[in-house]
Design an enzyme around this catalytic site. Structure first.
Site, PDB file in Angstrom:
ATOM      1  N   GLU A 119       0.819  -1.213   0.000  1.00  9.37           N
ATOM      2  CA  GLU A 119       0.000   0.000   0.000  1.00  9.37           C
ATOM      3  C   GLU A 119       0.855   1.267   0.000  1.00  9.37           C
ATOM      4  O   GLU A 119       0.687   2.160   0.815  1.00  9.37           O
ATOM      5  CB  GLU A 119      -0.957   0.006   1.201  1.00  9.37           C
ATOM      6  CG  GLU A 119      -2.174   0.883   0.990  1.00  9.37           C
ATOM      7  CD  GLU A 119      -3.297   0.604   1.985  1.00  9.37           C
ATOM      8  OE1 GLU A 119      -4.298   1.329   1.911  1.00  9.37           O
ATOM      9  OE2 GLU A 119      -3.179  -0.316   2.796  1.00  9.37           O
ATOM     10  N   HIS A 121     -15.243   4.588   6.645  1.00  9.42           N
ATOM     11  CA  HIS A 121     -14.703   3.992   7.877  1.00  9.42           C
ATOM     12  C   HIS A 121     -15.031   4.859   9.091  1.00  9.42           C
ATOM     13  O   HIS A 121     -15.283   4.346  10.184  1.00  9.42           O
ATOM     14  CB  HIS A 121     -13.186   3.821   7.757  1.00  9.42           C
ATOM     15  CG  HIS A 121     -12.794   2.468   7.273  1.00  9.42           C
ATOM     16  ND1 HIS A 121     -11.490   2.113   7.007  1.00  9.42           N
ATOM     17  CD2 HIS A 121     -13.533   1.362   6.997  1.00  9.42           C
ATOM     18  CE1 HIS A 121     -11.447   0.849   6.585  1.00  9.42           C
ATOM     19  NE2 HIS A 121     -12.670   0.383   6.559  1.00  9.42           N
ATOM     20  N   HIS A 154     -29.621  -6.196  32.223  1.00  8.20           N
ATOM     21  CA  HIS A 154     -29.424  -7.108  33.349  1.00  8.20           C
ATOM     22  C   HIS A 154     -29.031  -8.493  32.844  1.00  8.20           C
ATOM     23  O   HIS A 154     -29.619  -8.994  31.884  1.00  8.20           O
ATOM     24  CB  HIS A 154     -30.721  -7.247  34.166  1.00  8.20           C
ATOM     25  CG  HIS A 154     -31.140  -6.000  34.869  1.00  8.20           C
ATOM     26  ND1 HIS A 154     -31.464  -4.834  34.202  1.00  8.20           N
ATOM     27  CD2 HIS A 154     -31.286  -5.723  36.194  1.00  8.20           C
ATOM     28  CE1 HIS A 154     -31.796  -3.905  35.091  1.00  8.20           C
ATOM     29  NE2 HIS A 154     -31.698  -4.414  36.301  1.00  8.20           N
ATOM     30  N   LYS A 161     -27.190   1.748  33.094  1.00  8.00           N
ATOM     31  CA  LYS A 161     -27.303   0.844  34.235  1.00  8.00           C
ATOM     32  C   LYS A 161     -27.033  -0.578  33.771  1.00  8.00           C
ATOM     33  O   LYS A 161     -27.756  -1.117  32.925  1.00  8.00           O
ATOM     34  CB  LYS A 161     -28.710   0.935  34.849  1.00  8.00           C
ATOM     35  CG  LYS A 161     -28.898   0.039  36.065  1.00  8.00           C
ATOM     36  CD  LYS A 161     -30.361   0.052  36.531  1.00  8.00           C
ATOM     37  CE  LYS A 161     -30.553  -0.844  37.750  1.00  8.00           C
ATOM     38  NZ  LYS A 161     -31.969  -1.038  38.066  1.00  8.00           N
TER      39      LYS A 161
END
EC number: 4.2.3.4
Length: 1551
Positions: A253, A268, A1162, A1191
């Protein structure tokens, strides 16, 4: 078995075919000898038949060919979120444990995640082992598997850690794609289209043709990819060959390989924010469009190429904008995180960059990149492309002296050409077609109705239309037309020609919200009169329309009003040749509107082979023969003359020259006359030939106004003329443009409103506008939100010209609206005229998060629901005016409602009621409470008005109370007109209407006493403060908790609720545990909870069974409705489960108003340890939806689970985290959690077993034991203080809350002693300060509160940052006074109350401050020594204080009195006489209930108290109440906790 091989880096290692599992096995075992082969895949892939076949084949073949070798398998969880360091380490540990060595061969069987990560494992394990890539998704076949790039993700971005490690083989078995869902297949096509777009136009053209078949096959109920396997193999090969060639030329590259990143710089960045909801290909698709637009903005890529790329991607079902409906639904609330700054930060750390410089691949044409490399891009250019608002900077002298501009093809001609070509026979090549939203909708519609086959040539510049001779067919899909008015009118007529099919019998045309307001009735009426059957699906006279197929066009004589839109006329003209009989079209009633456009249509019909003849006997009448259009070989669309007015006007405004090379005097378009008829008389030099037009502007500031000009032949150009007129000398009056009121917006009004922002006044006339020009120096720069474009392309382009003449940059909203006719307008302005543009991102505030301010509030509800009383309270609370709409109606009609109903009936009354509602919403839109009658919701029109009011951000409040009480009340009230139906039946009928018309709901508890009414008023005031945004929940800076109520019916435990909740920061109502989940029952429970726990915020929770609750998981719709009802009830906090559907989450987030959101999850199984990536994903999801808190609740199976949670807590701090473990071993997590810890209480007896709940007292005690809370000391200081009740009050509260604190007495009159001996101690916690130190202590305070400053005395001292930053002096005496009145039902007092302060000492100052805070309009002062009172008056200049003179004492109105004189000393006779007069004049009764507070708490009953209560029936409040209430406030300042009121009250009283 056919296998295609592709060479990469000199080796034919890429094999492509269909059903080649046996080849994969044979080739691997034969060519790659090894002692150990390891197949690594994910748990999803392992369940597919293709994978099982591959594994079985490998095992059998290995036993034959290499019996001494072994086969291992390893599976990882699926998904991008597992492509990380942790998973890589787990794979490596497995390989090491299995004794794998350097001769190991790994087969990566899966999609891009597997290929990237397992390739990286192979690159690093034993310093590199051999790897075989077996991609199983389309995306991985054409992208990640080829080229040797391997990587894992980090928190900062995708693929940031990796290596180049070439696979030994890449086996692309297209049969694996059969296992993929539709969305994943579409996802892969993004990379395929990308590769063709950068490299091979021929392949791109093939892909355009394959899209329809591809999408049809994968959308089938049971897709069979074998039927398109040849095309799929070609598709994979086309991409793979390009990538292999590029990689071979540039493996690491260094340059050329960067071209493969087209669409990825922006894509991206989007993916990094939207993952995992959005897929890689979807983000790259959007990235490609944005980077193509960037190329166009920089003047490199033609607009037609952008349009072609968009169409191709959309044809494969890929998103081309984050705003697309389906894509927006997928990403949900994460869309809010796509902020330009965040995106650019992501781009700045892209691997392709040169240091901090962003590099991007630019497209030159379809199939070719610009200069075959990535280019450095400036952030400013990206910002323009990525935002929908733009600042236009002053043009100054940056523009060229002369320029030639070719505008896009005419919208009018383009749309007509497409209709004629689609209806015609043969193939035509249309050149210079406008590539815009309008024509895109037109092309899509023609293809959907099978009217033509469409393809592209010349990089998209030429559109090839093969017409089907007028044979059109009904389609299943709705035809969406956006806001394309021309397309909607033409296609309405075309749809009348559509034939039915076996399955489809109609065509549906629809559009956006604005399109659904625009008129089309005249055209529909003409068509229905001629035999068509058309139904309005929504609003009468506008889209959406349902047009029945097969009825055809009868023909014969058709009459249209001459005043109707020329587009209606053109629509019928173009379709007329396909009527059953020859058509005679007559325009009756005068001269037609826009005759030139009618002439244009007729001329174009001739070009396509149909001659229209004009009647010789009737004016404006046309004869159209029956015929079939014959498509010409080529048709060139003339540039849009309306669009050409903008560059020509630019020249006029800037003293420069502009040439339009392809529009001249021979043009069919009316707007072609703009230069000659408008700009020339205004002072411009105009040169026009038959084919071109050049305009040169006069010296700046010398343009002349046009006293009068009829612009009827070129109505669209009036906007351009208007902005030129704005800076011309004199007044310009434009007429003949009435039709512009019903375009994309009311353009005349829009022009008047927006010109005003520039300091230019303009007036609407009957059919036009008058503009009063200003000198250039007097042109103002619009402030605030700049220019509103009304989603109208012509408004946006016109004002972009005027904006550049201002001294400062001007903001233009909705710049993308120019896509209708000139998508590249901003690019032309930037690249051709050198204008400086600056992208601007408008950060929209949360829906409903703005304070209501002075906007009027509408009240609805059943008769006798308490509307009159609560409306009055509401008006008092907000200081609004109360307007009863029934009374307004009676006054307006001069008749009693009861009589009106009796004489004219309910229908007449409802009609008048609707008129009054609309009038009042318009006339009294600010500062009013509009109280409506109970039946306002009976009519559709008032319901629509109320719903529109809520949509615009207004509050419609539904008031309700217990229905039985309502029935009882009404049955006793003879003053109201009788219901014709049973009251309960009326409620059942109206209930749904009340709910749909309101955005807030308040339930009034039944009141039987004055105290209950007082409490209701207080509760209602707090509710109103919440929904108007004046008092929303704020997380305390200290530790916070909430107590959970799990009772099925709160009515059974009202006293317990208050006791268990008062020391918490919120109270949780578990809606799923209530006796039933009917909204009426929930409203009643919330009403009761508010009446008991008056000051506490409510946390509203509906927990499903899978999340440790009771609500059924499968009832998603029921859950959505309950959550939305919670928002309507104005609760402070709502719990939103992260397992909810994206649509539910998005709706709750978007309609949250002032309610805070807890995003919760949960796991009660305990399977998820806190170092599992799933917890990080859930936290990230909570952050991404913009919840206020996250939470997360796990289950502790070991003590160490708490330590893992604390490590997680340290790492995740973007949003406040409520993180706890359930179970007995999880108790430590509750102790360590600081934010809204769920707690129980000692008084709650039926606690759930095994959950590990703790009370606040238990948490504090445990926290002290482990060092989280340190011992502190507090004192009451002053002289004398030996009998002070402060130690008893504070120590009782410490004990109740488990705090390791001690409160003692320090008797002294020396402030210095207090400072040196107490305040310097490391355990110092705070002081209660009394006489004589309230003034002396101030010099040792680093800061003073506002109340302490104004009162001039300090009674409370607290350390700032443990004393390291000094000490805060505060005053809680005034709170003690104010709260004493509030707790004595002060809220019942009606209207503004005046107050009286008796005494002139230090406490008097606190009393004045308190009475002012309670809203007293005037405060009187009374004292034995009047000179002291003058000092008080001077100290509070902004308060309305008045010394009470003896002559006035018996006449003033006073409702609140504070006695601040010593309680144990005889009172002055003169003072007592004045006080006696005040008390006598304001005697207590049921209406007024005056209150007197005694500040002295010794003796318990003072002479003033006795006088007020016994002689004049005043309600008296003993001084001990003030002591307790100020102590309660002091305790909160010292500790951050709320003291238990009963406990401290008892402690003070029990001497």
């Amino acid at each position: 078995m056919s296998i295609e091989k592709v060479s990469i880096l000199g080796k034919e290692s890429i094999h492509v075919g269909y059903g080649i599992q046996s080849h994969i096995v044979e080739e691997t075992i034969k060519c790659l000898a090894s002692s150990t082969y390891v197949i690594i895949s994910d748990t999803n892939m392992s369940k597919t038949p293709t994978y099982e076949k591959l594994q079985d084949s490998f095992q059998k073949e290995l036993a034959k060919q290499r019996p001494q070798s072994r086969l291992l398998t390893y599976l990882i969880p699926p998904g991008e979120n597992h492509k990380n360091r942790e998973t890589k380490a787990e794979v490596e540990d497995f390989l090491l444990q299995q004794g794998c060595t350097r001769d190991t061969v790994i087969l990566a069987v899966g999609g891009g995640v597997i290929g990237d990560m397992i390739g990286f494992v192979a690159a690093t394990f034993m310093r590199g082992v051999r790897v075989v890539q077996v991609p199983t998704t389309l995306l991985s076949m054409v992208d990640s598997s080829v080229g040797g790039k391997t990587a894992i993700d980090t928190e900062l971005g995708k693929n940031f850690i990796g290596a180049f490690h070439q696979p030994e083989f890449v086996f692309c078995d297209v049969s694996f794609l059969q296992t993929l869902p539709k969305r994943q297949l579409i996802n892969g096509m993004a990379e395929v289209v990308k590769t063709a777009a950068i490299w091979d136009e021929t392949e791109f053209t093939r892909l355009e043709g394959f899209a329809k078949r591809f999408l049809a096959e994968i959308s089938a109920p049971t897709p069979n990819l074998e039927s398109i396997k040849d095309e799929l193999i070609k598709t994979v090969l086309g991409s793979v060959r390009v990538k292999a060639f590029v990689v071979s030329a540039d493996e690491k590259e260094g340059g050329l390989r960067n071209l493969l990143n087209f669409g990825h710089t922006i894509g991206h960045a989007i993916e990094a924010i939207l993952t995992p909801e959005a897929l890689h290909g979807e983000c790259v698709s959007i990235g490609m469009i944005k980077e193509a637009e960037l190329s166009r903005y920089l003047g490199i890529l033609p607009p037609s190429a952008v349009a072609r790329l968009s169409k191709c991607l959309a044809a494969y079902g890929l998103p081309i904008s984050v705003d697309e409906k389906i894509f927006s639904k997928i990403i949900g609330a994460k869309k809010n995180n796509l902020k330009i700054d965040s995106l650019i930060k992501k781009m700045l750390i892209d691997k392709k960059n040169d240091g901090s410089k962003i590099r991007c691949v630019l497209l030159e044409s379809i199939g070719k990149c610009y200069e075959s490399k990535a280019h450095q891009i400036f952030k400013e250019d990206i910002q323009v492309v990525m935002t929908d608002e733009v600042f236009v900077h002053p043009f100054a002298n940056r523009h060229p002296e002369s320029v030639s501009i070719t505008p896009p093809g005419s919208k009018s001609i383009s749309n007509r050409a497409l209709i004629l070509a689609a209806l015609g026979e043969g193939t035509t090549r249309i050149k210079n077609l406008l590539h815009s939203d309008d024509t895109k909708h037109m092309l899509d519609a023609v293809v959907l109705m099978k009217g033509a086959t469409v393809s592209f040539e010349d990089s998209g510049d030429t559109v090839v239309v093969q017409g089907h001779g007028g044979k059109l067919f009904a389609c299943k899909e709705e035809i969406y037309l956006g806001n394309a008015g021309t397309a909607s009118r033409f296609l309405t007529a075309v749809a009348a020609l559509v034939n039915s099919t076996q399955d489809e019998k109609s065509v549906t045309l629809t559009g956006n919200a604005r399109m659904q307001e625009r008129p089309i009735a005249a055209l529909v009426d003409a068509l229905t009169t001629n035999g068509s059957k058309v139904d309005y699906l929504n609003k009468q006279g506008s889209l959406p329309l349902k047009i029945e197929a097969g009825n055809g066009f009868k023909g014969g004589r058709i009459e249209l009003a001459a005043t109707t839109s020329s587009q209606y006329v053109s629509a019928i003209l173009m379709c007329a040749p396909y009527a059953e009989k020859e058509v005679t079209l007559s325009l009756v009633g005068g001269k037609p509107i826009s005759q030139l456009y009618i002439d244009m249509t007729i001329a174009m019909m001739k070009d396509f082979g149909v001659d229209v003849t004009k009647s010789e006997t009737e004016e404006y009448t046309y004869h159209i023969p029956k015929a079939v259009y014959q498509n010409p070989q080529e048709y060139v669309v003339e540039s849009d003359a309306s669009s050409a007015t903008y560059p020509l006007a630019f020249a006029a405004l800037t003293n420069s020259s502009c040439t339009i090379p392809n529009i001249g005097s021979s043009s069919l378009q009316g707007d072609a006359r703009f230069a000659v008829d408008v700009l020339k008389p205004m002072g411009c030099t105009v040169e026009q030939t038959s084919k071109s037009t050049t305009v040169t502007g006069p010296p700046i500031g010398t343009l002349k106004a046009l006293p009068e000009i009829d612009m009827e032949p070129m109505t669209d150009a009036f906007l351009t003329a208007s902005v030129v007129a704005a800076v011309s000398q004199g007044t310009t009056t434009i007429s003949g443009i009435a039709n512009q009121r019903v375009k994309e917006c009311n353009r005349i009004k829009a022009m008047v409103d927006e010109l005003a922002k520039f300091g230019v006044s303009a007036d609407e006339t009957e059919d036009g506008i008058s503009i009063h020009g200003v000198q250039l120096k007097d042109l103002k720069t619009p402030g605030g939100r700049g220019v509103k474009t009304y989603d109208d392309h012509r408004v946006a382009m016109s004002f972009s010209l005027l904006a550049g003449l201002c001294k400062d940059p001007v903001l233009i909203q909705e710049r993308s609206t120019t896509g209708k006719t000139w998508p590249g307008w901003w690019d032309v302005l930037h690249s051709k005229f050198n204008a400086k543009l600056e992208g601007h991102e408008y950060i929209r505030q949360r829906s409903g998060s703005l304070r209501n301010g002075d906007r009027s509030i509408v009240i609805i509800g059943m008769r006798a629901a308490g509307k009159t009383t609560l409306s009055r309270w509401l008006a008092e609370h907000l200081n609004f005016k109360l307007l009863d709409l029934d009374q307004y109606l009676e006054k307006k009609l001069a008749v009693d409602i009861k009589l009106l109903v009796k004489e004219k009936g309910w229908d007449y009354f409802r009609e008048k009621e609707t008129e009054v509602l609309n009038e009042c919403l318009e006339k009294f839109g600010k500062g009013h409470i509009l109280a409506t009658g109970g039946g306002i919701v009976e009519g559709e029109k008032p319901r629509e008005a109320l719903k529109n009011y809520t949509k615009s951000g207004g509050i419609v409040l539904h008031l309700h109370r217990d229905l039985k009480e309502t029935v009882n009340f009404l049955s006793k009230d003879p003053t109201r007109p009788a219901y014709s139906d049973d009251i309960e039946e009326v409620w059942k009928r109206r209930e749904k209407w009340y709910h749909e018309c309101s955005n807030y709901h308040f339930y009034s508890t039944h009141c039987t006493s004055e105290a209950e009414f007082a409490n209701l008023k207080l509760v209602f005031a707090k509710f109103v403060s919440k929904i108007t945004g004046d008092d929303t929940f704020v997380l305390p800076a200290t530790r916070s908790t909430f107590v959970t109520l799990t009772y099925p019916d709160l009515r059974k435990v009202p006293s317990l609720i208050k006791d268990v909740s008062e020391t918490s920061n919120a109270v949780e109502l578990r809606v799923d545990l209530l006796a039933n989940q009917e909204t009426a029952y929930i409203a009643e429970q919330i009403g009761l909870l508010r009446s008991v726990a008056t000051d506490l915020p409510i946390l509203y929770t509906v927990r499903t069974k899978s999340q440790c609750g009771q609500y059924p998981d499968e009832d998603e719709e029921g859950m959505r409705k309950l959550l939305m009802f919670g928002l309507k009830m104005g609760v402070d906090i709502i719990d939103l489960q992260l397992i909810s559907s994206p649509s539910t989450i998005a709706e709750v987030i978007s309609k949250r108003g002032h309610t805070k959101i807890i995003a919760s999850h949960h796991d009660f199984t305990g399977d998820l340890k806190w170092d599992n990536v799933e917890w990080k994903n859930k936290y990230a999801q909570g952050v991404s939806i913009d919840a206020d808190f996250v939470k997360l609740v796990g289950m502790a199976k070991t003590f160490d689970d708490n330590l893992l949670l604390e490590n997680f807590r340290r790492q995740n701090t973007e949003k406040p985290l409520i993180g706890i473990n359930m179970g007995p071993q999880g108790k430590l997590s509750r102790v360590l959690n600081k934010v809204l810890t769920p707690v129980t209480h000692e008084l709650i007896t039926d606690k759930p077993i095994g959950v590990g709940q703790l009370s606040l007292k238990e948490i504090n005690q445990a926290l002290f034991q482990i060092g989280g809370l340190l011992e502190k000391e507090f004192w009451v200081v002053g002289f004398p203080v030996s009998h002070s009740r402060s130690p008893a009050l504070h120590n009782a509260a410490y004990a109740a809350l488990g705090l390791p604190y001690k409160f003692d007495i320090f008797e002294t009159d020396d402030a210095e002693k207090v400072y040196t001996q107490l305040m310097q101690k490391p355990t110092f916690g705070g002081l209660a300060v009394t006489i004589p130190l309230k003034l002396d202590i101030k010099k040792y305070c680093t800061e003073l509160s506002e109340s302490a400053k104004l009162i001039g005395a300090v009674n409370t001292v607290t350390p700032i940052a443990d004393g390291r930053k000094g000490f805060l002096g505060d005053n809680t005496d005034w709170i003690g006074i104010a709260n004493s009145f509030k707790k004595a039902d002060f809220a019942l007092a009606s209207g503004v109350t005046n107050g009286l302060v008796v005494g002139g000492g230090g406490t008097s100052r606190a009393a004045i401050f308190a009475l002012h805070s309670l809203g007293c309009q005037k405060i009187y002062l009374l004292n034995r020594t009047e000179s002291k009172l003058q000092d008080l008056v001077d100290s509070f200049p902004d308060y309305d204080l008045e010394i009470l003179l003896e002559k006035n004492a018996s006449s003033v109105s006073i409702g609140l009195v504070v006695s601040c004189v010593p309680g144990d000393k005889a009172l002055d006779e003169t003072l007592m006489k004045k006080l006696d007069g005040v008390l006598s004049n304001n005697k207590g009764d049921k209406q007024t209930r005056p209150l007197l507070l005694e500040a002295a708490y010794k003796p318990r009953v003072t002479p003033i108290m006795e006088l007020a209560k016994e002689k004049y029936d005043w309600t008296v409040i003993p001084g001990v109440e003030m002591l307790v209430n100020q102590g309660e406030a002091q305790f909160k300042l010292h500790t951050g906790y709320t003291a238990p009121y009963k406990v401290i009250h008892s402690a003070v009283l029990n001497e």
